[in-house]
Design a protein around this motif. Structure first.
Motif, mmCIF file in Angstrom:
data_model
loop_
_atom_site.group_PDB
_atom_site.id
_atom_site.type_symbol
_atom_site.label_atom_id
_atom_site.label_comp_id
_atom_site.label_asym_id
_atom_site.label_seq_id
_atom_site.Cartn_x
_atom_site.Cartn_y
_atom_site.Cartn_z
ATOM 1 N N ILE A 83 -7.185 -68.344 3.148
ATOM 2 C CA ILE A 83 -8.645 -68.430 3.260
ATOM 3 C C ILE A 83 -9.144 -69.805 2.837
ATOM 4 O O ILE A 83 -9.995 -70.400 3.498
ATOM 5 N N ALA A 84 -8.577 -70.339 1.749
ATOM 6 C CA ALA A 84 -9.018 -71.657 1.285
ATOM 7 C C ALA A 84 -8.754 -72.721 2.340
ATOM 8 O O ALA A 84 -9.630 -73.534 2.656
ATOM 9 N N VAL A 85 -7.553 -72.672 2.919
ATOM 10 C CA VAL A 85 -7.209 -73.654 3.954
ATOM 11 C C VAL A 85 -8.124 -73.478 5.164
ATOM 12 O O VAL A 85 -8.658 -74.443 5.713
ATOM 13 N N LEU A 86 -8.332 -72.222 5.551
ATOM 14 C CA LEU A 86 -9.168 -71.922 6.715
ATOM 15 C C LEU A 86 -10.575 -72.478 6.546
ATOM 16 O O LEU A 86 -11.102 -73.149 7.442
ATOM 17 N N VAL A 87 -11.170 -72.226 5.371
ATOM 18 C CA VAL A 87 -12.542 -72.668 5.155
ATOM 19 C C VAL A 87 -12.638 -74.187 5.192
ATOM 20 O O VAL A 87 -13.524 -74.749 5.830
ATOM 21 N N GLN A 88 -11.679 -74.850 4.531
ATOM 22 C CA GLN A 88 -11.716 -76.314 4.533
ATOM 23 C C GLN A 88 -11.546 -76.865 5.934
ATOM 24 O O GLN A 88 -12.202 -77.833 6.325
ATOM 25 N N MET A 89 -10.671 -76.200 6.723
ATOM 26 C CA MET A 89 -10.407 -76.666 8.076
ATOM 27 C C MET A 89 -11.645 -76.491 8.951
ATOM 28 O O MET A 89 -12.045 -77.405 9.671
ATOM 29 N N VAL A 90 -12.272 -75.318 8.854
ATOM 30 C CA VAL A 90 -13.468 -75.057 9.646
ATOM 31 C C VAL A 90 -14.557 -76.054 9.288
ATOM 32 O O VAL A 90 -15.228 -76.609 10.168
ATOM 33 N N GLU A 91 -14.676 -76.344 7.992
ATOM 34 C CA GLU A 91 -15.692 -77.300 7.557
ATOM 35 C C GLU A 91 -15.437 -78.673 8.180
ATOM 36 O O GLU A 91 -16.354 -79.316 8.696
ATOM 37 N N ALA A 92 -14.168 -79.105 8.146
ATOM 38 C CA ALA A 92 -13.842 -80.426 8.706
ATOM 39 C C ALA A 92 -14.113 -80.452 10.205
ATOM 40 O O ALA A 92 -14.669 -81.426 10.728
ATOM 41 N N ILE A 93 -13.742 -79.366 10.909
ATOM 42 C CA ILE A 93 -13.946 -79.335 12.362
ATOM 43 C C ILE A 93 -15.432 -79.397 12.691
ATOM 44 O O ILE A 93 -15.869 -80.173 13.538
ATOM 45 N N ILE A 94 -16.237 -78.583 12.002
ATOM 46 C CA ILE A 94 -17.673 -78.571 12.284
ATOM 47 C C ILE A 94 -18.293 -79.936 11.985
ATOM 48 O O ILE A 94 -19.117 -80.443 12.744
ATOM 49 N N LEU A 95 -17.848 -80.559 10.895
ATOM 50 C CA LEU A 95 -18.401 -81.865 10.515
ATOM 51 C C LEU A 95 -18.151 -82.901 11.609
ATOM 52 O O LEU A 95 -19.013 -83.708 11.931
ATOM 53 N N TYR A 108 -22.820 -74.388 3.569
ATOM 54 C CA TYR A 108 -22.568 -73.152 2.825
ATOM 55 C C TYR A 108 -21.094 -72.805 2.785
ATOM 56 O O TYR A 108 -20.687 -71.903 2.065
ATOM 57 N N LEU A 109 -20.285 -73.517 3.599
ATOM 58 C CA LEU A 109 -18.882 -73.134 3.687
ATOM 59 C C LEU A 109 -18.123 -73.261 2.364
ATOM 60 O O LEU A 109 -17.372 -72.354 2.022
ATOM 61 N N PRO A 110 -18.284 -74.347 1.599
ATOM 62 C CA PRO A 110 -17.535 -74.422 0.348
ATOM 63 C C PRO A 110 -17.885 -73.300 -0.627
ATOM 64 O O PRO A 110 -17.079 -72.922 -1.468
ATOM 65 N N LEU A 111 -19.099 -72.747 -0.496
ATOM 66 C CA LEU A 111 -19.478 -71.620 -1.353
ATOM 67 C C LEU A 111 -18.635 -70.389 -1.073
ATOM 68 O O LEU A 111 -18.591 -69.470 -1.878
ATOM 69 N N ILE A 112 -18.024 -70.359 0.122
ATOM 70 C CA ILE A 112 -17.422 -69.113 0.574
ATOM 71 C C ILE A 112 -15.978 -68.963 0.143
ATOM 72 O O ILE A 112 -15.472 -67.856 0.020
ATOM 73 N N THR A 113 -15.299 -70.095 -0.142
ATOM 74 C CA THR A 113 -13.872 -70.002 -0.447
ATOM 75 C C THR A 113 -13.596 -69.033 -1.578
ATOM 76 O O THR A 113 -12.700 -68.201 -1.499
ATOM 77 N N THR A 114 -14.381 -69.138 -2.631
ATOM 78 C CA THR A 114 -14.123 -68.255 -3.764
ATOM 79 C C THR A 114 -15.064 -67.046 -3.750
ATOM 80 O O THR A 114 -15.423 -66.516 -4.781
ATOM 81 N N ASN A 115 -15.458 -66.633 -2.539
ATOM 82 C CA ASN A 115 -16.331 -65.472 -2.409
ATOM 83 C C ASN A 115 -15.461 -64.218 -2.324
ATOM 84 O O ASN A 115 -14.561 -64.147 -1.486
ATOM 85 N N CYS A 116 -15.736 -63.232 -3.185
ATOM 86 C CA CYS A 116 -14.835 -62.080 -3.149
ATOM 87 C C CYS A 116 -15.002 -61.253 -1.888
ATOM 88 O O CYS A 116 -14.117 -60.496 -1.536
ATOM 89 N N ALA A 117 -16.135 -61.381 -1.170
ATOM 90 C CA ALA A 117 -16.287 -60.591 0.046
ATOM 91 C C ALA A 117 -15.232 -60.968 1.081
ATOM 92 O O ALA A 117 -14.677 -60.104 1.754
ATOM 93 N N VAL A 118 -14.933 -62.266 1.181
ATOM 94 C CA VAL A 118 -13.987 -62.703 2.199
ATOM 95 C C VAL A 118 -12.578 -62.232 1.860
ATOM 96 O O VAL A 118 -11.862 -61.666 2.693
#
Lengths: 195, 221
Positions: A83-95, A108-118
């Motif tokens: 999940i951590a890798v995925l979020v960072q990757m998605v953030e880089a792609i969108i940027l 808001y993506l960096p907020l999500i890495t340590t989100n327990c819902a995910v």
């Protein structure tokens, strides 16, 4: 594929077992971001996107890597890294690809890495042994439920700002109590049994 | 800071739940009975102790750029250890805690302490900090679950308190968790308003990677 089962999963994850109000998953960003409606819409969309993606990718990783190697006990470690890798990757792609989308969703993506819902949705999928499509739908429904609760809360909080609240309750306590009252309303959905 | 201050700050001054409002998700979910709360408290304490110890030992040779992933791996390792131990020796609790046991890994308390304290301080100080924070978390979780179990199922550790009294079962349902913590936080605010006329509880409560990477884990906003 049984459409009825998919419908029951999606309605179950949005209303009956709402991720915030019934399962207590993702309370931290819920409290932090629900201050105004605009940012809660952005956060909600980001969560829907990441939860859908994460639950499908974690399913693939669990089925084809962890199970085939017989190391299911490592799922905690592997899921959080995926999940951590995925979020960072998605953030880089969108940027790189669309700065406009990055402004409304990417922050808001960096907020999500340590989100327990995910992470929670990935564990729930693996505990309930959903198949690939069911996992993806469950992730999507969970994200929609999260966004629903977030937007409802932000609308209430915008009004709370202008009301007279006893001093000790100002700030975080009143938000918790409001959430409790919302959760009480959501208990009503438990009567909604879908065949 | 002296050793005693480090040990005590986690218990009262910087209590992870009542003052900094961290790690709320698991706290609310597993406090419906005192037994579950106690086991969760022990689990978090163990992980906190292990991760703080290991991170402060490794702090000199973990490169700065990859420290967050490294911290996550260390924390996840200890979480897996706890999971396997509980599955082997306390299966009923393992089932009751469900997904919230593995979810300790995203509990903000652990990453927050790793970043704010263990990665900057000596091994002994980090252990003391972990013990203090662990006790603070444990006491907070026990007080919440005491209130919820008393009111919600008329029991303490499974023993009935008043015979013939029908409890308000809303307190062991999800809304009760939110209400209990809301009123407890308001009570703490009220106490400190009376004492020195200011509100102590920080506004919510979110550890995010941006804050962590900026090296200022204030964990709010």
């Amino acid at each position: 594929m049984d459409i009825g089962r998919l419908m029951s999963i999606i309605i179950g994850s949005i209303l009956i077992n709402n991720f915030i109000l019934t399962r207590f998953l993702g309370c931290c960003p819920f409290l932090g971001v629900s201050k105004d409606t605009d940012s809660s819409i952005g956060m909600g969309l980001a969560v829907i996107f990441v939860m859908t993606l994460a639950s499908s990718i974690c399913w693939v990783v669990e089925r084809y890597i962890l199970m085939s190697l017989g190391i299911e006990y490592l799922r905690t470690l592997v899921f959080i890294l995926v999940i951590a890798v995925l979020v960072q990757m998605v953030e880089a792609i969108i940027l790189k690809t669309s700065p406009g989308l990055y402004k409304s969703l990417g922050i808001y993506l960096p907020l999500i890495t340590t989100n327990c819902a995910v992470l929670g949705v990935a564990f729930l999928n693996s505990d309930k042994s959903y198949n690939f499509i069911e996992s993806t739908i469950h992730g999507f429904g969970g994200g929609v439920g999260f966004m629903l609760a977030l937007i409802l809360m932000s609308c209430i909080r915008e009004r709370i700002q202008f009301s007279k609240i006893p001093k000790p309750f100002a700030g975080t306590p009143i938000v918790f109590i409001t959430t409790g009252l919302m959760a009480m309303a959501f208990i009503g959905f438990a009567g909604l049994i879908i065949q | 800071m002296t050793k005693k201050e480090i040990l005590l700050q986690g218990i009262i001054k910087e209590n992870p739940i009542f003052k900094i409002v961290l790690g709320i998700c698991s706290t609310l979910a597993i406090t419906s009975s005192m037994e579950n709360g106690m086991m969760m408290g022990f689990a978090v304490m163990f992980v906190l102790l292990g991760s703080n110890l290991l991170i402060s030992v490794c702090r000199t040779f973990i490169p700065d750029k990859v420290r967050i992933p490294a911290f996550i791996v260390i924390i996840a390792t200890f979480v897996i250890v706890v999971e396997l131990i509980m599955h082997a020796y306390a299966e009923s609790i393992y089932k009751a805690l469900g997904i919230f046991l593995p979810l300790i890994v995203v509990n903000c308390i652990l990453l927050g302490r790793a970043e704010a304290f263990a990665s900057k301080n000596t091994v002994i100080d980090s252990i003391l900090d972990a013990i203090g924070m662990g006790i603070g978390y444990f006491l907070a979780i026990m007080s919440i679950s005491f209130i919820r179990e008393c009111l919600g199922s008329n029991q303490i550790f499974g023993y009935t308190i008043i015979k013939g009294f029908s409890p308000a079962s809303i307190f062991i349902l999800p809304p009760g968790g939110f209400l209990t913590i809301g009123f407890l936080l308001a009570f703490i605010n009220w106490l400190s308003l009376r004492k020195n006329n200011k509100i102590v509880i920080e506004t919510p409560a979110c550890c995010n990677l941006n804050d962590l990477q900026k090296k200022e884990c204030k964990c709010n906003e």
